[in-house]
Structures are given as C-alpha cells and as structure tokens.
Design a protein around this motif. Structure first.
Motif, short mmCIF file in Angstrom:
data_model
loop_
_atom_site.label_atom_id
_atom_site.label_comp_id
_atom_site.label_asym_id
_atom_site.label_seq_id
_atom_site.Cartn_x
_atom_site.Cartn_y
_atom_site.Cartn_z
N ARG A 198 -58.51 45.10 -80.22
CA ARG A 198 -58.60 43.67 -80.53
C ARG A 198 -59.07 42.89 -79.31
O ARG A 198 -59.94 42.03 -79.40
CB ARG A 198 -57.24 43.16 -81.00
CG ARG A 198 -57.19 41.69 -81.38
CD ARG A 198 -55.76 41.28 -81.73
NE ARG A 198 -55.70 40.02 -82.43
CZ ARG A 198 -55.76 38.83 -81.84
NH1 ARG A 198 -55.88 38.74 -80.54
NH2 ARG A 198 -55.68 37.72 -82.56
N SER A 246 -57.96 33.41 -88.28
CA SER A 246 -57.25 34.69 -88.28
C SER A 246 -56.13 34.63 -89.30
O SER A 246 -55.54 33.56 -89.53
CB SER A 246 -56.70 35.02 -86.89
OG SER A 246 -55.70 34.11 -86.53
N GLU A 262 -54.37 42.67 -89.55
CA GLU A 262 -54.85 41.31 -89.30
C GLU A 262 -56.32 41.23 -89.70
O GLU A 262 -57.05 42.22 -89.66
CB GLU A 262 -54.70 41.03 -87.80
CG GLU A 262 -55.14 39.69 -87.33
CD GLU A 262 -54.93 39.50 -85.83
OE1 GLU A 262 -54.88 38.34 -85.41
OE2 GLU A 262 -54.83 40.49 -85.08
N LEU A 270 -59.75 38.87 -88.76
CA LEU A 270 -60.34 37.86 -87.88
C LEU A 270 -61.70 37.48 -88.46
O LEU A 270 -62.43 38.33 -88.95
CB LEU A 270 -60.52 38.41 -86.47
CG LEU A 270 -59.28 38.96 -85.78
CD1 LEU A 270 -59.66 39.53 -84.40
CD2 LEU A 270 -58.23 37.89 -85.62
#
Length: 130
Positions: free
Chosen positions: A34, A47, A54, A56
């Motif tokens: 990341r 995000s 996750e 983004l």
C-alpha cells in the motif's frame, strides 16, 4: 521505400503506446505494498474499508483530449480524437494490491485506457527501475 512504410506506421505505434501503461499496470502493480502504491500514484481521492481489505480510488476527471480537432468556418468542429476521463480503482488485501481496474468514459484515439495513463505512469516507471 521502406521509410515511407515506417512513416505510415509510426503514428499508429505512438497512439497505441498511450494505452499500454494502464494495461501493463493491471499486472505489474499486483502484490506491491500500500505504501509503495501511494508513493508512486499519490494520495488516493477516495478510500473504503472492507471486511477483507480496502479499496482505493484515484480520479483523473480533467478530460484528456484526442490529438486532432478540426475547426472550419461556420462553427463546424470535428473532433477525431475524442475525450476521456479515468478512475483507477485498486483493491488491497493484507496491505497489498490484489486488483487494479479502471472506470470512467474514455474514448480517445490513444485507446480506451489512454486517459488512465497519467494515473499509472509514475508507478510503471518505479516498477521498471525497482
């Protein structure tokens, strides 16, 4: 005679090169951390946390114009290149990129992902020099 053929093909090669980086990035960026993604692509515009990771998103909302616009008298305008915007979406699992996708309308002579090139170019250069 061969130079004439080369000159005829050269514009096609240059136009095709515009959409190579985004397609290559869909493979090259898989597995990077990341922090490395953010350092090369910049701070994401959005995000979202998910139970398994996750997502983004980077937005290239300023339209990228095609290379050829013809304007004539009587307000007639012909845009041969088209316009495009791009959103790059990266899915992360355990802090590493697992998927890259592109959204947004993009219809340029450079290909369907040409407007995405500015979003991934620094990351592609980083991968090559890594």
């Amino acid at each position: 005679m061969h130079w004439k053929k080369t000159l005829a093909i050269l514009p096609l090669l240059l136009v095709g090169a515009c959409s190579v980086a985004p397609m290559q990035a869909k493979h090259d960026l898989i597995g990077i951390q990341r922090s490395d993604l953010i350092s090369c692509a910049g701070v994401p515009d959005n995000s979202t946390s998910l139970p398994d990771g996750e997502v983004l998103e980077w937005r290239q909302d300023q339209e990228v114009q095609g290379p050829l616009t013809l304007k004539t008298p009587f307000s007639f305008e012909l845009d041969v290149g088209g316009h495009g915007t791009c959103h790059m979406v990266a899915r992360l699992r355990q802090g590493r990129v697992s998927q890259i996708e592109y959204t947004g309308p993009s219809a340029t002579l450079g290909g369907p992902y040409a407007a995405c090139r500015p979003l991934v170019l620094a990351c592609e250069k980083w991968i090559v020099h890594k």
